[in-house]
Design a protein around this motif. Structure first.
Motif, PDB file in Angstrom:
ATOM      1  N   LEU A  91       7.980  10.472   4.617  1.00  0.00           N
ATOM      2  CA  LEU A  91       8.209   9.057   4.332  1.00  0.00           C
ATOM      3  C   LEU A  91       7.611   8.753   2.972  1.00  0.00           C
ATOM      4  N   THR A  92       7.906   7.585   2.476  1.00  0.00           N
ATOM      5  CA  THR A  92       7.311   7.157   1.214  1.00  0.00           C
ATOM      6  C   THR A  92       6.518   5.877   1.464  1.00  0.00           C
ATOM      7  N   ILE A  93       5.431   5.748   0.721  1.00  0.00           N
ATOM      8  CA  ILE A  93       4.656   4.505   0.772  1.00  0.00           C
ATOM      9  C   ILE A  93       4.529   3.968  -0.650  1.00  0.00           C
ATOM     10  N   GLU A  94       4.562   2.668  -0.759  1.00  0.00           N
ATOM     11  CA  GLU A  94       4.401   2.000  -2.049  1.00  0.00           C
ATOM     12  C   GLU A  94       3.013   1.395  -2.165  1.00  0.00           C
ATOM     13  N   ASP A  95       2.368   1.208  -1.027  1.00  0.00           N
ATOM     14  CA  ASP A  95       1.036   0.613  -0.977  1.00  0.00           C
ATOM     15  C   ASP A  95       0.040   1.700  -0.577  1.00  0.00           C
ATOM     16  N   PRO A  96      -0.863   2.087  -1.477  1.00  0.00           N
ATOM     17  CA  PRO A  96      -1.802   3.167  -1.152  1.00  0.00           C
ATOM     18  C   PRO A  96      -2.698   2.850   0.041  1.00  0.00           C
ATOM     19  N   GLN A  97      -2.808   1.581   0.418  1.00  0.00           N
ATOM     20  CA  GLN A  97      -3.612   1.228   1.587  1.00  0.00           C
ATOM     21  C   GLN A  97      -2.974   1.729   2.886  1.00  0.00           C
ATOM     22  N   LEU A  98      -1.683   2.033   2.864  1.00  0.00           N
ATOM     23  CA  LEU A  98      -1.013   2.561   4.056  1.00  0.00           C
ATOM     24  C   LEU A  98      -1.357   4.027   4.317  1.00  0.00           C
ATOM     25  N   GLU A  99      -1.918   4.685   3.308  1.00  0.00           N
ATOM     26  CA  GLU A  99      -2.236   6.108   3.454  1.00  0.00           C
ATOM     27  C   GLU A  99      -3.131   6.357   4.667  1.00  0.00           C
ATOM     28  N   SER A 100      -4.159   5.561   4.853  1.00  0.00           N
ATOM     29  CA  SER A 100      -5.089   5.801   5.962  1.00  0.00           C
ATOM     30  C   SER A 100      -4.402   5.639   7.318  1.00  0.00           C
ATOM     31  N   PHE A 101      -3.481   4.683   7.435  1.00  0.00           N
ATOM     32  CA  PHE A 101      -2.748   4.504   8.691  1.00  0.00           C
ATOM     33  C   PHE A 101      -1.951   5.761   9.012  1.00  0.00           C
ATOM     34  N   TYR A 102      -1.200   6.264   8.033  1.00  0.00           N
ATOM     35  CA  TYR A 102      -0.356   7.425   8.295  1.00  0.00           C
ATOM     36  C   TYR A 102      -1.159   8.718   8.431  1.00  0.00           C
ATOM     37  N   LYS A 103      -2.307   8.802   7.775  1.00  0.00           N
ATOM     38  CA  LYS A 103      -3.173   9.981   7.937  1.00  0.00           C
ATOM     39  C   LYS A 103      -3.612  10.137   9.386  1.00  0.00           C
ATOM     40  N   LYS A 104      -3.846   9.037  10.065  1.00  0.00           N
ATOM     41  CA  LYS A 104      -4.239   9.086  11.481  1.00  0.00           C
ATOM     42  C   LYS A 104      -3.164   9.769  12.330  1.00  0.00           C
ATOM     43  N   TRP A 105      -1.944   9.767  11.836  1.00  0.00           N
ATOM     44  CA  TRP A 105      -0.821  10.349  12.570  1.00  0.00           C
ATOM     45  C   TRP A 105      -0.423  11.712  12.026  1.00  0.00           C
TER      46      TRP A 105
END
Length: 128
Positions: A91-105
């Protein structure tokens, strides 16, 4: 909807929609794609390299604003992964703050690129 509906006939045979419903009302969801999507056209060559490796793109992920913060995004991802245990997702993220959410998965940043002058990051999740 404006980003996908005009192109849906081109993608409906190579995608799968996962929705969250509450009392018959759609409150969230996303689409699993196996080919370049309308929002990727500016970086189609880059996206195609992931599809060539049989990775599945998670796109148009959303939760209704009044339902955010209730764990529904996590629930949605859990169901997608349970139903597709042997798939590598990206997937792609534009907001680096989403990185931590997706790292959990289990996602990790694979690369950074510019999309029309704005930074984006590609994240990968390999089967667990």
């Amino acid at each position: 909807q404006e980003g996908i509906v005009p192109y849906w006939n081109q993608y409906r045979h190579s995608s799968e929609v996962y929705l969250l419903e509450e009392e018959g009302i759609i409150i969230g969801g996303g689409i699993l794609f196996t080919q370049v999507t309308p929002d990727m056209m500016a970086n189609a060559i880059q996206a195609q390299k992931y599809f060539d490796k049989a990775y599945v793109y998670l796109g148009f992920i959303w939760i209704s604003e009044d339902k955010r913060g209730m764990g529904l995004g996590q629930f949605w991802l859990k169901k997608v992964f349970e139903n597709n245990p042997n798939i590598t997702f990206w997937l792609t993220i534009e907001d680096p703050q989403l990185e931590s959410f997706y790292k959990k998965w289990g996602f990790a940043i694979s690369e950074k690129f510019e999309n029309q002058g704005s930074p984006e990051w590609i994240m990968l999740r390999r089967p667990q």
